[in-house]
Design a protein around this motif. Structure first.
Motif, PDB file in Angstrom:
ATOM      1  N   GLY A  78       0.820  -1.195   0.000  1.00 30.85           N
ATOM      2  CA  GLY A  78       0.000   0.000   0.000  1.00 30.85           C
ATOM      3  C   GLY A  78       0.857   1.249   0.000  1.00 30.85           C
ATOM      4  N   GLU A  79       0.385   2.291  -0.697  1.00 31.16           N
ATOM      5  CA  GLU A  79       1.178   3.525  -0.814  1.00 31.16           C
ATOM      6  C   GLU A  79       0.753   4.554   0.228  1.00 31.16           C
ATOM      7  OE1 GLU A  79       0.352   6.477  -3.768  1.00 31.16           O
ATOM      8  OE2 GLU A  79      -1.208   5.228  -4.693  1.00 31.16           O
ATOM      9  N   TRP A  80       1.580   5.566   0.378  1.00 26.84           N
ATOM     10  CA  TRP A  80       1.305   6.652   1.312  1.00 26.84           C
ATOM     11  C   TRP A  80       0.388   7.724   0.716  1.00 26.84           C
ATOM     12  CZ3 TRP A  80       5.096   8.692   5.410  1.00 26.84           C
ATOM     13  CH2 TRP A  80       5.768   7.630   6.040  1.00 26.84           C
ATOM     14  N   GLU A 251       1.557   1.013   6.426  1.00 26.88           N
ATOM     15  CA  GLU A 251       1.341   2.196   5.593  1.00 26.88           C
ATOM     16  C   GLU A 251       0.029   2.891   5.890  1.00 26.88           C
ATOM     17  OE1 GLU A 251       4.831   0.630   3.788  1.00 26.88           O
ATOM     18  OE2 GLU A 251       2.996  -0.397   4.438  1.00 26.88           O
ATOM     19  N   LYS A 252      -0.971   2.158   6.310  1.00 30.25           N
ATOM     20  CA  LYS A 252      -2.260   2.789   6.622  1.00 30.25           C
ATOM     21  C   LYS A 252      -2.084   3.873   7.694  1.00 30.25           C
ATOM     22  CE  LYS A 252      -7.007   1.731   8.064  1.00 30.25           C
ATOM     23  NZ  LYS A 252      -7.081   2.661   9.222  1.00 30.25           N
ATOM     24  N   LEU A 253      -1.362   3.532   8.755  1.00 30.66           N
ATOM     25  CA  LEU A 253      -1.114   4.503   9.817  1.00 30.66           C
ATOM     26  C   LEU A 253      -0.350   5.697   9.278  1.00 30.66           C
ATOM     27  CD1 LEU A 253      -0.961   5.444  12.791  1.00 30.66           C
ATOM     28  CD2 LEU A 253       1.119   4.052  13.000  1.00 30.66           C
ATOM     29  N   TRP A 254       0.699   5.449   8.517  1.00 29.00           N
ATOM     30  CA  TRP A 254       1.564   6.524   8.044  1.00 29.00           C
ATOM     31  C   TRP A 254       0.867   7.379   6.985  1.00 29.00           C
ATOM     32  CZ3 TRP A 254       5.252   1.888   7.352  1.00 29.00           C
ATOM     33  CH2 TRP A 254       5.607   1.410   8.624  1.00 29.00           C
ATOM     34  N   ARG A 255       0.105   6.724   6.116  1.00 27.73           N
ATOM     35  CA  ARG A 255      -0.651   7.459   5.092  1.00 27.73           C
ATOM     36  C   ARG A 255      -1.667   8.400   5.740  1.00 27.73           C
ATOM     37  NH1 ARG A 255      -2.228   3.337   2.478  1.00 27.73           N
ATOM     38  NH2 ARG A 255      -4.159   2.958   3.612  1.00 27.73           N
ATOM     39  N   GLU A 256      -2.403   7.891   6.699  1.00 27.37           N
ATOM     40  CA  GLU A 256      -3.463   8.687   7.322  1.00 27.37           C
ATOM     41  C   GLU A 256      -2.912   9.769   8.245  1.00 27.37           C
ATOM     42  OE1 GLU A 256      -5.956   5.802   9.207  1.00 27.37           O
ATOM     43  OE2 GLU A 256      -6.863   5.126   7.308  1.00 27.37           O
ATOM     44  N   SER A 257      -1.640   9.669   8.603  1.00 23.18           N
ATOM     45  CA  SER A 257      -1.034  10.642   9.518  1.00 23.18           C
ATOM     46  C   SER A 257      -0.194  11.684   8.807  1.00 23.18           C
ATOM     47  CB  SER A 257      -0.150   9.900  10.537  1.00 23.18           C
ATOM     48  OG  SER A 257      -0.888   8.929  11.256  1.00 23.18           O
ATOM     49  N   PHE A 258       0.105  11.459   7.538  1.00 22.26           N
ATOM     50  CA  PHE A 258       1.060  12.321   6.846  1.00 22.26           C
ATOM     51  C   PHE A 258       0.597  13.770   6.754  1.00 22.26           C
ATOM     52  CE2 PHE A 258       2.451  14.348   2.887  1.00 22.26           C
ATOM     53  CZ  PHE A 258       3.812  14.427   3.134  1.00 22.26           C
ATOM     54  N   LYS A 259      -0.660  13.997   6.412  1.00 24.85           N
ATOM     55  CA  LYS A 259      -1.129  15.375   6.213  1.00 24.85           C
ATOM     56  C   LYS A 259      -0.983  16.216   7.474  1.00 24.85           C
ATOM     57  CE  LYS A 259      -5.563  16.374   5.593  1.00 24.85           C
ATOM     58  NZ  LYS A 259      -6.868  16.557   4.910  1.00 24.85           N
ATOM     59  N   LYS A 260      -1.392  15.670   8.606  1.00 26.52           N
ATOM     60  CA  LYS A 260      -1.276  16.425   9.856  1.00 26.52           C
ATOM     61  C   LYS A 260       0.190  16.702  10.202  1.00 26.52           C
ATOM     62  CE  LYS A 260      -5.615  14.958  12.007  1.00 26.52           C
ATOM     63  NZ  LYS A 260      -6.226  14.247  13.154  1.00 26.52           N
ATOM     64  N   ALA A 261       1.038  15.719   9.931  1.00 25.03           N
ATOM     65  CA  ALA A 261       2.468  15.923  10.204  1.00 25.03           C
ATOM     66  C   ALA A 261       3.022  17.024   9.309  1.00 25.03           C
ATOM     67  CB  ALA A 261       3.230  14.624   9.973  1.00 25.03           C
ATOM     68  N   TYR A 262       2.679  17.001   8.033  1.00 26.49           N
ATOM     69  CA  TYR A 262       3.158  18.032   7.112  1.00 26.49           C
ATOM     70  C   TYR A 262       2.687  19.418   7.545  1.00 26.49           C
ATOM     71  CZ  TYR A 262       3.214  21.184   3.184  1.00 26.49           C
ATOM     72  OH  TYR A 262       3.402  22.298   2.410  1.00 26.49           O
TER      73      TYR A 262
END
Length: 266
Positions: A78-80, A251-262
């Protein structure tokens, strides 16, 4: 523990399905020699939607495991969705994704050797990023080159090496996205490095799930964040800790968290 340890090899295999590419038009690739690693590296580049019609310069995020960032066709697990996410918020940033080397991934993303898993060549990997890749990126694209506008981000071993990069090259990386960091890999050596490091002013987003398969993930992350807080006043708000309920090492965790981190980092 089994779930967490298996993640070490999560990125070694590439997807073999016939899925169509999901990378957007803002994503391209190029190949660059990496003399520090004695190979060539494939690099993925995301440019913001208005890049071609603008003359301004942009901050840069360097990310590991590029196969999993932009395209479901190359992401075995799965991708980010990095490009889709950044497009959706009209993000003004360039992302540089560095492909892993399959069975050499552990070597590149770990600063110290582990008795069971080997590794320990992160110094060469980071030397490639700082002395070979970044100069190429800055010469090719309109980038803001200072540390304040240069971030490094990754998950698992990528989280580990990103934090290590901030210690080794504080003049280069001013922001870190540290997702599910594998601080247990060379824990004693990392603790020694922390003890020897006098100053730390990098902005860090710490993230993990509470169901990653090993309680040490949270404990180690909290210990490192505590160390960060001893180096500066918490009032500066230069680090943030997020523990996602039910979040797993994937990847599910990291994908769903990326926007808030950015958004928080930039």
């Amino acid at each position: 523990m089994k779930q967490f340890l298996s993640s070490l090899f999560l990125f070694v295999l590439c997807s073999t399905n016939a899925q169509q590419s999901t990378a957007s038009n803002q994503v391209s690739t190029f190949t660059i020699d990496a003399p520090q690693l004695k190979i060539s590296k494939r690099i993925w580049v995301y440019l913001p939607k208005n890049y071609s019609t603008s003359t301004k310069k942009y901050p840069v995020i360097y990310m590991h495991d590029a196969q999993n960032l932009f395209d479901a066709k190359t992401a075995a697990y799965g991708e980010w969705n990095i490009d889709e996410t950044l497009d959706s918020i009209n993000a003004q940033v360039v992302v540089i994704g560095i492909e892993h080397r399959g069975d050499k991934r552990i070597e590149e993303l770990t600063p110290y050797k582990n008795a069971k898993y080997g590794g320990g060549k992160a110094d060469d990997y980071l030397d490639f990023i700082v002395k070979t890749l970044k100069p190429k990126v800055d010469a090719t694209y309109r980038t803001k080159t200072n540390a304040k506008n240069t971030s490094i981000m990754g998950s698992s071993l990528g989280g580990l090496v990103s934090f290590y990069a901030a210690i080794k090259y504080p003049e280069v990386f001013g922001k870190v996205g540290c997702f599910s960091p594998s601080f247990w890999f060379g824990r004693n050596e990392m603790n020694d490095l922390l003890a020897q490091t006098k100053d730390f002013n990098t902005k860090v987003y710490f993230l993990c799930g509470d169901n990653e398969g090993d309680d040490d993930v949270i404990r180690d992350m909290k210990n490192v964040e505590h160390w960060v807080n001893t180096k500066r006043c918490e009032c500066k708000k230069l680090n943030k800790e997020v523990i996602v309920k039910g979040g797993q090492h994937n990847e599910k965790l990291w994908r769903e968290s990326f926007k808030k981190a950015y958004i928080w980092l930039f």
